[in-house]
Motif scaffolding. Sequence first.
Motif, PDB file in Angstrom:
ATOM      1  N   LEU A 256       0.862  -1.172   0.000  1.00  0.00           N
ATOM      2  CA  LEU A 256       0.000   0.000   0.000  1.00  0.00           C
ATOM      3  C   LEU A 256       0.903   1.228   0.000  1.00  0.00           C
ATOM      4  O   LEU A 256       1.787   1.352   0.855  1.00  0.00           O
ATOM      5  N   ASP A 257       0.691   2.114  -0.956  1.00  0.00           N
ATOM      6  CA  ASP A 257       1.435   3.366  -1.044  1.00  0.00           C
ATOM      7  C   ASP A 257       0.478   4.516  -0.744  1.00  0.00           C
ATOM      8  O   ASP A 257      -0.489   4.727  -1.492  1.00  0.00           O
ATOM      9  N   PHE A 258       0.757   5.231   0.328  1.00  0.00           N
ATOM     10  CA  PHE A 258      -0.068   6.350   0.765  1.00  0.00           C
ATOM     11  C   PHE A 258       0.625   7.655   0.379  1.00  0.00           C
ATOM     12  O   PHE A 258       1.743   7.913   0.834  1.00  0.00           O
ATOM     13  N   ALA A 259      -0.001   8.487  -0.438  1.00  0.00           N
ATOM     14  CA  ALA A 259       0.561   9.790  -0.831  1.00  0.00           C
ATOM     15  C   ALA A 259       0.100  10.829   0.197  1.00  0.00           C
ATOM     16  O   ALA A 259      -0.889  11.530  -0.009  1.00  0.00           O
ATOM     17  N   VAL A 260       0.807  10.924   1.318  1.00  0.00           N
ATOM     18  CA  VAL A 260       0.348  11.733   2.449  1.00  0.00           C
ATOM     19  C   VAL A 260       0.769  13.201   2.390  1.00  0.00           C
ATOM     20  O   VAL A 260       0.198  14.035   3.101  1.00  0.00           O
ATOM     21  N   GLU A 261       1.755  13.553   1.575  1.00  0.00           N
ATOM     22  CA  GLU A 261       2.271  14.924   1.578  1.00  0.00           C
ATOM     23  C   GLU A 261       1.193  15.983   1.313  1.00  0.00           C
ATOM     24  O   GLU A 261       1.100  16.956   2.082  1.00  0.00           O
ATOM     25  N   PRO A 262       0.372  15.871   0.265  1.00  0.00           N
ATOM     26  CA  PRO A 262      -0.649  16.903   0.045  1.00  0.00           C
ATOM     27  C   PRO A 262      -1.599  17.045   1.242  1.00  0.00           C
ATOM     28  O   PRO A 262      -1.961  18.160   1.626  1.00  0.00           O
ATOM     29  N   TYR A 263      -1.995  15.914   1.820  1.00  0.00           N
ATOM     30  CA  TYR A 263      -2.883  15.960   2.989  1.00  0.00           C
ATOM     31  C   TYR A 263      -2.205  16.673   4.160  1.00  0.00           C
ATOM     32  O   TYR A 263      -2.806  17.547   4.806  1.00  0.00           O
TER      33      TYR A 263
ATOM     34  N   GLU B  43       0.307  18.801   4.184  1.00  0.00           N
ATOM     35  CA  GLU B  43       0.506  20.227   3.909  1.00  0.00           C
ATOM     36  C   GLU B  43      -0.791  21.003   4.100  1.00  0.00           C
ATOM     37  O   GLU B  43      -0.799  22.081   4.685  1.00  0.00           O
ATOM     38  N   GLU B  44      -1.888  20.472   3.603  1.00  0.00           N
ATOM     39  CA  GLU B  44      -3.189  21.127   3.765  1.00  0.00           C
ATOM     40  C   GLU B  44      -3.597  21.170   5.235  1.00  0.00           C
ATOM     41  O   GLU B  44      -4.105  22.178   5.721  1.00  0.00           O
ATOM     42  N   SER B  45      -3.358  20.084   5.939  1.00  0.00           N
ATOM     43  CA  SER B  45      -3.686  20.027   7.362  1.00  0.00           C
ATOM     44  C   SER B  45      -2.885  21.060   8.151  1.00  0.00           C
ATOM     45  O   SER B  45      -3.416  21.744   9.024  1.00  0.00           O
ATOM     46  N   ALA B  46      -1.597  21.199   7.849  1.00  0.00           N
ATOM     47  CA  ALA B  46      -0.745  22.182   8.526  1.00  0.00           C
ATOM     48  C   ALA B  46      -1.242  23.600   8.251  1.00  0.00           C
ATOM     49  O   ALA B  46      -1.263  24.448   9.151  1.00  0.00           O
ATOM     50  N   LYS B  47      -1.669  23.858   7.018  1.00  0.00           N
ATOM     51  CA  LYS B  47      -2.192  25.176   6.666  1.00  0.00           C
ATOM     52  C   LYS B  47      -3.464  25.469   7.449  1.00  0.00           C
ATOM     53  O   LYS B  47      -3.638  26.562   7.987  1.00  0.00           O
TER      54      LYS B  47
ATOM     55  N   ALA C  20       4.287  30.684  14.938  1.00  0.00           N
ATOM     56  CA  ALA C  20       4.259  30.117  13.583  1.00  0.00           C
ATOM     57  C   ALA C  20       4.779  28.692  13.584  1.00  0.00           C
ATOM     58  O   ALA C  20       5.716  28.362  14.311  1.00  0.00           O
ATOM     59  N   ASN C  21       4.177  27.868  12.752  1.00  0.00           N
ATOM     60  CA  ASN C  21       4.640  26.497  12.571  1.00  0.00           C
ATOM     61  C   ASN C  21       5.979  26.561  11.851  1.00  0.00           C
ATOM     62  O   ASN C  21       6.077  27.074  10.744  1.00  0.00           O
ATOM     63  N   ARG C  22       7.020  26.038  12.447  1.00  0.00           N
ATOM     64  CA  ARG C  22       8.367  26.144  11.885  1.00  0.00           C
ATOM     65  C   ARG C  22       8.588  25.211  10.694  1.00  0.00           C
ATOM     66  O   ARG C  22       9.503  25.395   9.930  1.00  0.00           O
ATOM     67  N   ASP C  23       7.794  24.184  10.551  1.00  0.00           N
ATOM     68  CA  ASP C  23       7.986  23.239   9.455  1.00  0.00           C
ATOM     69  C   ASP C  23       6.625  22.782   8.960  1.00  0.00           C
ATOM     70  O   ASP C  23       6.021  21.893   9.536  1.00  0.00           O
ATOM     71  N   SER C  24       6.141  23.393   7.893  1.00  0.00           N
ATOM     72  CA  SER C  24       4.810  23.043   7.395  1.00  0.00           C
ATOM     73  C   SER C  24       4.855  21.944   6.345  1.00  0.00           C
ATOM     74  O   SER C  24       3.836  21.491   5.888  1.00  0.00           O
ATOM     75  N   GLY C  25       6.069  21.516   5.949  1.00  0.00           N
ATOM     76  CA  GLY C  25       6.190  20.438   4.976  1.00  0.00           C
ATOM     77  C   GLY C  25       6.022  19.077   5.626  1.00  0.00           C
ATOM     78  O   GLY C  25       5.989  18.947   6.841  1.00  0.00           O
TER      79      GLY C  25
END
Length: 132
Positions: free
Chosen positions: A68-75, A77-81, A92-97
Motif C-alpha cells: 500500500l502506497d499512501f501519498a500523504v504529503e498533500p494531505y 501540507e493542507e492540514s498544517a495550513k 508560527a509552525n516552523r515546518d509546514s512540509g
Amino acid sequence: MSTSTTASVSTHILDTSVGRPAEGVAVRLAARSGRAADWQALGGSVTDADGRCKDLPALPEGTTHVRLDFAVEPYLEESAKKQADAQQDAPANRDSGAFFPEVAITFAVEAGEHYHVPLLLNPFGYSVYRGS
C-alpha cells in the motif's frame, strides 16, 4: 472480499495530530506472487470522510505480498495550513512540509484471509498494524 483462493485488503488513515480521519489521501495498491516476482500495480482509491478506502481493487489469485502506497504529503501540507489558520495568534509552525511525503507498507498475505491495515499518521511519524 476474500475467497478461499484470494486474500483481500482494506485500510483507513487516522490523523493522530488532530484526532480525526484523514480525508482525501490517495492510496495505491500493488501485489506480487512471491518474493522474487515483480510488483503488479492494481489501482487505487482516495480516503473518504471517514479516512477509509472502500473500493480498493481485488487481489489476483496467487498474491503473496501486498504493498500500500499512501501519498500523504498533500494531505499533511493542507492540514498544517488549516491548523496555522486556526491558530493565528499562536507561534508560527516552523515546518509546514511533510517529513514523510509518502508511506509505503509491504506485508505478506495468505489466500482466504482479510487484511485490514490502518495507518496512524502525524506530521513527523506514522504507525501501522494489522487491524480487524
